[in-house]
Write an enzyme that holds these catalytic residues in place. Structure first.
Site, PDB file in Angstrom:
ATOM      1  N   HIS A 364       0.802  -1.217   0.000  1.00 51.63           N
ATOM      2  CA  HIS A 364       0.000   0.000   0.000  1.00 51.63           C
ATOM      3  C   HIS A 364       0.834   1.265   0.000  1.00 51.63           C
ATOM      4  O   HIS A 364       0.396   2.289  -0.515  1.00 51.63           O
ATOM      5  CB  HIS A 364      -1.058  -0.063   1.083  1.00 51.63           C
ATOM      6  CG  HIS A 364      -2.162  -0.915   0.559  1.00 51.63           C
ATOM      7  ND1 HIS A 364      -2.106  -2.273   0.630  1.00 51.63           N
ATOM      8  CD2 HIS A 364      -3.241  -0.597  -0.170  1.00 51.63           C
ATOM      9  CE1 HIS A 364      -3.153  -2.753  -0.026  1.00 51.63           C
ATOM     10  NE2 HIS A 364      -3.862  -1.768  -0.508  1.00 51.63           N
ATOM     11  N   ARG A 471     -10.533   2.978  -4.420  1.00 53.54           N
ATOM     12  CA  ARG A 471     -10.160   1.850  -3.541  1.00 53.54           C
ATOM     13  C   ARG A 471     -10.455   2.259  -2.093  1.00 53.54           C
ATOM     14  O   ARG A 471      -9.629   2.895  -1.448  1.00 53.54           O
ATOM     15  CB  ARG A 471      -8.675   1.546  -3.665  1.00 53.54           C
ATOM     16  CG  ARG A 471      -8.257   0.895  -4.976  1.00 53.54           C
ATOM     17  CD  ARG A 471      -6.764   0.581  -4.922  1.00 53.54           C
ATOM     18  NE  ARG A 471      -6.352  -0.358  -5.933  1.00 53.54           N
ATOM     19  CZ  ARG A 471      -5.754  -0.021  -7.077  1.00 53.54           C
ATOM     20  NH1 ARG A 471      -5.516   1.239  -7.353  1.00 53.54           N
ATOM     21  NH2 ARG A 471      -5.394  -0.959  -7.938  1.00 53.54           N
ATOM     22  N   ARG A 507     -15.433   1.170  -4.800  1.00 53.31           N
ATOM     23  CA  ARG A 507     -15.318  -0.291  -4.633  1.00 53.31           C
ATOM     24  C   ARG A 507     -15.391  -0.588  -3.147  1.00 53.31           C
ATOM     25  O   ARG A 507     -14.671   0.026  -2.352  1.00 53.31           O
ATOM     26  CB  ARG A 507     -13.986  -0.772  -5.183  1.00 53.31           C
ATOM     27  CG  ARG A 507     -13.780  -2.249  -4.863  1.00 53.31           C
ATOM     28  CD  ARG A 507     -12.542  -2.792  -5.467  1.00 53.31           C
ATOM     29  NE  ARG A 507     -11.354  -2.389  -4.732  1.00 53.31           N
ATOM     30  CZ  ARG A 507     -10.123  -2.698  -5.123  1.00 53.31           C
ATOM     31  NH1 ARG A 507      -9.941  -3.368  -6.254  1.00 53.31           N
ATOM     32  NH2 ARG A 507      -9.086  -2.337  -4.418  1.00 53.31           N
ATOM     33  N   GLU A 606     -12.269 -10.341 -11.545  1.00 56.61           N
ATOM     34  CA  GLU A 606     -10.851 -10.480 -11.182  1.00 56.61           C
ATOM     35  C   GLU A 606     -10.399 -11.935 -11.176  1.00 56.61           C
ATOM     36  O   GLU A 606      -9.245 -12.229 -10.901  1.00 56.61           O
ATOM     37  CB  GLU A 606     -10.603  -9.867  -9.795  1.00 56.61           C
ATOM     38  CG  GLU A 606     -11.051  -8.421  -9.712  1.00 56.61           C
ATOM     39  CD  GLU A 606     -10.624  -7.746  -8.424  1.00 56.61           C
ATOM     40  OE1 GLU A 606      -9.488  -7.274  -8.359  1.00 56.61           O
ATOM     41  OE2 GLU A 606     -11.446  -7.696  -7.486  1.00 56.61           O
ATOM     42  N   ASN A 629      -5.133  -6.628 -12.542  1.00 49.28           N
ATOM     43  CA  ASN A 629      -3.990  -7.062 -11.724  1.00 49.28           C
ATOM     44  C   ASN A 629      -4.244  -8.450 -11.180  1.00 49.28           C
ATOM     45  O   ASN A 629      -3.400  -9.342 -11.257  1.00 49.28           O
ATOM     46  CB  ASN A 629      -3.754  -6.102 -10.554  1.00 49.28           C
ATOM     47  CG  ASN A 629      -3.607  -4.671 -11.000  1.00 49.28           C
ATOM     48  OD1 ASN A 629      -3.220  -4.415 -12.131  1.00 49.28           O
ATOM     49  ND2 ASN A 629      -3.935  -3.740 -10.126  1.00 49.28           N
ATOM     50  N   ARG A 640       1.270 -11.663  -8.385  1.00 45.15           N
ATOM     51  CA  ARG A 640       1.578 -10.283  -8.782  1.00 45.15           C
ATOM     52  C   ARG A 640       2.607  -9.627  -7.873  1.00 45.15           C
ATOM     53  O   ARG A 640       3.169  -8.585  -8.204  1.00 45.15           O
ATOM     54  CB  ARG A 640       0.289  -9.436  -8.823  1.00 45.15           C
ATOM     55  CG  ARG A 640      -0.364  -9.275  -7.480  1.00 45.15           C
ATOM     56  CD  ARG A 640      -1.786  -8.723  -7.578  1.00 45.15           C
ATOM     57  NE  ARG A 640      -1.844  -7.296  -7.300  1.00 45.15           N
ATOM     58  CZ  ARG A 640      -2.972  -6.615  -7.134  1.00 45.15           C
ATOM     59  NH1 ARG A 640      -4.146  -7.230  -7.230  1.00 45.15           N
ATOM     60  NH2 ARG A 640      -2.956  -5.338  -6.885  1.00 45.15           N
ATOM     61  N   CYS A 677      -9.792  -1.655 -15.038  1.00 48.19           N
ATOM     62  CA  CYS A 677      -9.178  -0.713 -14.093  1.00 48.19           C
ATOM     63  C   CYS A 677      -7.883  -1.220 -13.451  1.00 48.19           C
ATOM     64  O   CYS A 677      -7.432  -0.670 -12.462  1.00 48.19           O
ATOM     65  CB  CYS A 677     -10.174  -0.324 -13.002  1.00 48.19           C
ATOM     66  SG  CYS A 677     -10.633  -1.677 -11.924  1.00 48.19           S
TER      67      CYS A 677
HETATM   68  C1  PEP Z   1      -7.036  -5.286  -9.811  1.00 50.16           C
HETATM   69  O1  PEP Z   1      -6.910  -6.371  -9.240  1.00 50.16           O
HETATM   70  O2  PEP Z   1      -6.724  -5.099 -10.999  1.00 50.16           O
HETATM   71  C2  PEP Z   1      -7.544  -4.110  -9.086  1.00 50.16           C
HETATM   72  C3  PEP Z   1      -7.837  -2.995  -9.725  1.00 50.16           C
HETATM   73  O3  PEP Z   1      -7.645  -4.203  -7.734  1.00 50.16           O
HETATM   74  P1  PEP Z   1      -6.390  -4.139  -6.740  1.00 50.16           P
HETATM   75  O4  PEP Z   1      -5.176  -3.770  -7.537  1.00 50.16           O
HETATM   76  O5  PEP Z   1      -6.721  -3.139  -5.704  1.00 50.16           O
HETATM   77  O6  PEP Z   1      -6.341  -5.544  -6.230  1.00 50.16           O
HETATM   78 MG    MG Z   2      -7.885  -6.691  -7.337  1.00 51.75          MG
END
Ligand code: PEP
Ligand code: MG
Length: 747
Positions: A364, A471, A507, A606, A629, A640, A677
């Site tokens: 974060h 977020r 979200r 996702e 992501n 990731r 996104c």
């Molecule tokens: C994602 O997973 O692409 C997303 C936008 O959410 P986060 O990066 O907060 O997991």
């Molecule tokens: Mg995500």
């Protein structure tokens, strides 16, 4: 330790202190020290070797070897007994040096006459700076007590070396912390800046390694240890609401702070003439070198704790460290081992760059840095030991490199790079009010991702049409207790006010996996990314989800509201989450709160499974937002967060693009709005390919809006699609080379 030896080493240190106190140039100082040690230890030879560069040790002073060999004799790390001492960070003590493994005879020094050898590493905080050697003709091993005295002297030498005490003008040795050094890590956020180092936790500098008055030093040490114990105890007392892991760390701290042997060793060092600070640092150095040598993760972790504890103790003793009153320099670049999002927010946007030894791209702190477009480098190993407050530093967020104290050539090349980037920014700014429309007239909606109030001003500046992903967990992560409904509602309301009627897709809370709330009970999971996270937590323990949904409804005060649920994996989950919203709406109406005049409830896609959900899902959801992501990490089964695999699979891999195409088709069939996104939406070439596959809305970091718009406005989207289709038909595994080739021919 026997009284006699204690007083011997105390005497030796006393003489050393007197000698260091006399004003003398670097070489002269070194010469006096070797003479003093040889005389005190009744040895024929005493020499000091210091590192000339990372790999080469140089004989810098000697009593007993040929004087002409000083600054001439050099050894590689690991070469001969001296090199071995440095490499192993261990004392080598032998009565028969020529028979030792690795012995190397150096005729220029005349050392063949000496049979006994004792080499002691000169080291500070796990970093070896040289070797102190005592040799004699008699074939005798030096006693453990004498070795101890040499180690104490080596410690003082390390401190003096660190302070540059042995560097003359024009000397062949370079002063520490003066040379240019480049650190190669990974990029957490692109961008290039020049600035000055600001250490988040400055290293404590010990300027007085030798004490005048061991009794007074012992009293200082005791007072500091008592203060340390008290601070750990009070942290533990206040730890009731903390999670078990934090308590465990503090318990370990308490165990160390009460460890009799730890305290006894420091007392002995103080007794032999070291200052309290130097005694703590000697222990810390020992722990660091053990930590570096150990493969056992448990032991490393414990030694890490001990290291932290030693730092606390040093800060108590010296009053240095946090809140030392060192002001932020101009263009500050924060250098730290690691930093949490809360601490980062305290510094605010004043920071020009961030360089961390640890950290991860998905952490974060990294998300905050990205939201603010502050260049960030992670995994810059060793930088906190090398950098000093105020050092010049170039942060190359594109290459993941930090150049500390760069030379003029590098600096000027870097300034050119910064100037070019500024020019590009000007160009993007000039596009701000123009649509993201391709040459063949396709309009793409560009939105921004946000999560902090501080992000909102970018909405106007970036040219984004709205907030495609807010977020909400960042507000939970930066606090140390659960936020209240009223607090959240006021905040969401301000977000909507700032958006001035533009759409904000809130979200709901996405915690779990890497996003851990310190005030929620932590659950050990074998695979947190595949575990109890996001909507799964929200549905199993709906209290927080309901509170958040209420806060959103109240924040809207009748205005239109858009929200989406994270990590929906199947239709049933979407229905259950939506049912929670329906219940909240009924309750809010009963309570007399105005309901949103328009309400859009969407799902984040996702996990690959949702792309294959029944048609009913696409019909029931108001919109779908691809969280690329997570989707990519699950599609390729590549974490990731894991540097070893996270770049292994290309987003423009034909298989992933085909998945995107499928999602576009399914949404088109049910006329469901679709956006993307994840981070890839902010990468111009990826964004272009998504648009070519049929995506019409992309949400990205605010600073990416300009570059993405710039590229979209230069292309003919139908042509790009043809390029992609031709590449796929030809059997290309990724369409990247074909698209790059097309782009290189654009005018
Ligand atoms: C994602 O997973 O692409 C997303 C936008 O959410 P986060 O990066 O907060 O997991
Ligand atoms: Mg995500």
């Amino acid at each position: 330790m026997p009284e006699r030896v204690e007083s011997e080493s105390r005497k030796l240190l006393g003489r050393l202190r007197d000698s260091l106190a006399e004003s003398a140039a670097g070489q002269d100082r070194l010469d006096r020290i070797v003479t003093l040690i040889a005389t005190s230890m009744q040895a024929e030879v005493c020499s000091i070797y210091l590192f000339r560069d990372e790999e080469t040790l140089e004989l810098c002073a000697t009593e007993g070897l040929k004087p002409e060999s000083v600054h001439q004799t050099r050894l590689k790390l690991g070469e001969g007994l001296v090199g071995r001492t440095a490499k192993s960070r261990q004392v080598i003590n032998t009565g028969n040096a020529p028979s030792e493994k690795g012995f190397r005879y150096m005729p220029e020094t005349g050392e063949e006459r000496y049979s006994s050898f004792c080499g002691v590493p000169v080291q500070r905080l796990g970093q070896v700076m040289g070797v102190l050697v005592v040799q004699s003709k008699a074939a005798r091993e030096i006693t453990p007590d004498e070795v101890y005295a040499l180690e104490v002297v080596a410690m003082v030498l390390a401190e003096m070396t660190e302070l540059g005490a042995f560097v003359d003008e024009g000397a062949s040795l370079q002063a520490r912390h003066r040379q240019p050094v480049t650190f190669r890590g990974s990029s957490g956020q692109e961008g290039a800046v020049e600035g000055r180092v600001y250490l988040h936790e400055p290293r404590v500098v010990v300027t007085n390694p030798v004490s005048d008055d061991p009794e007074a030093e012992a009293a200082r040490l005791k007072t500091a240890i008592d203060a340390l114990k008290m601070s750990v105890d009070s942290l533990l007392e206040g730890a009731t609401t903390m999670d078990a892991e934090q308590v465990q760390v503090l318990e370990t701290y308490r165990m160390f702070a009460n460890s009799k042997s730890w305290v006894a060793r420091m007392e002995a060092d103080v007794g032999s003439g070291l200052s309290a600070e130097a005694a703590v640092e000697k222990e810390q150095s020992l722990a660091r070198s053990r930590m570096m040598a150990s493969d056992d993760p448990y032991l490393r972790e414990r030694l890490h704790d001990l290291d932290d504890l030693s730092n606390r103790l040093l800060r108590i003793l010296t009053g240095q460290g946090k809140d030392t009153g060192v002001d932020l320099p101009e263009n500050p670049v924060l250098v730290a081992r690691n930093i949490g999002p809360g601490e980062l927010l305290e510094y605010g946007k004043a920071l020009k760059g961030i360089v961390l030894e640890e950290g991860s791209v998905g952490s974060h702190a990294a998300i905050v840095a990205r939201a603010w477009a502050i260049p960030l480098i992670i995994h810059a190993e060793g930088i906190t030991t090398e950098a000093l407050n105020g050092d010049t530093i170039l942060v190359d967020g594109d290459q993941g490199a930090a150049h500390l104290r760069p030379d003029d050539t590098l600096k000027s090349a870097f300034r050119d790079k910064i100037a070019m980037a500024a020019k590009a920014q000007e160009k993007y700014a000039s596009l701000r009010d123009l649509p993201a429309e391709t040459r063949d007239g396709v309009r793409i909606g560009l939105h921004m991702n946000a999560g902090l109030m501080a992000d909102l001003p970018s909405l106007a500046g970036s040219g984004a049409e709205g907030v495609g992903l807010f977020r909400t967990e960042l507000q939970f992560l930066i606090r140390n207790q659960m936020p209240q409904r009223g607090e959240l509602s006021a905040l969401y309301s301000r977000v909507m006010d700032n958006a001035k009627g533009r759409r904000v897709a809130f979200r709901t809370l996405d915690i779990g996996s890497d996003k851990v709330l310190s005030y929620m009970k932590r659950i050990e999971e074998p695979n947190p990314a595949l575990g109890w996270r996001a909507i799964r937590v929200g549905l199993d323990k709906p209290g927080v989800l309901r509170m958040q949904l209420q806060a959103l409804v109240r924040a809207a005060q009748g205005r239109p509201l858009t929200l989406m649920f994270p990590f929906i994996t199947q239709l049933a989950e979407f229905r259950a989450a939506k049912a929670e919203m329906d219940k909240v709406l009924i309750r809010e109406a009963i309570l007399g709160h105005p309901l949103p005049e328009e309400l859009e409830v969407g799902a984040m896609l996702e996990t690959p499974s949702l792309a294959f959900a029944p048609d009913a899902f696409f019909e029931e959801t108001d919109f779908v937002s691809i969280g690329g992501n997570d989707l990519k990490q699950f599609f390729f089964a590549a974490d990731r967060e894991n540097e070893l695999v996270r770049r292994r699979y290309d987003t423009l891999d034909v298989s992933f693009l085909t998945l995107i195409e499928q999602i576009v088709k399914r949404c088109a069939q049910s006329n469901t709005a679709l956006s993307f996104c994840g981070e890839d939406a902010g990468r111009p070439i990826e964004a272009l390919c998504f648009a070519a596959m049929g995506l019409r809305t992309l949400s990205m970091r605010a600073p990416s809006v300009g570059p993405v718009k710039h590229l979209l406005r230069r292309v003919n989207l139908a042509e790009v699609r043809r390029v992609i289709d031709t590449a796929r038909a030809r059997g290309d595994l990724t369409v990247r080379p074909a698209v790059m080739d097309y782009l290189s021919k654009l005018d």
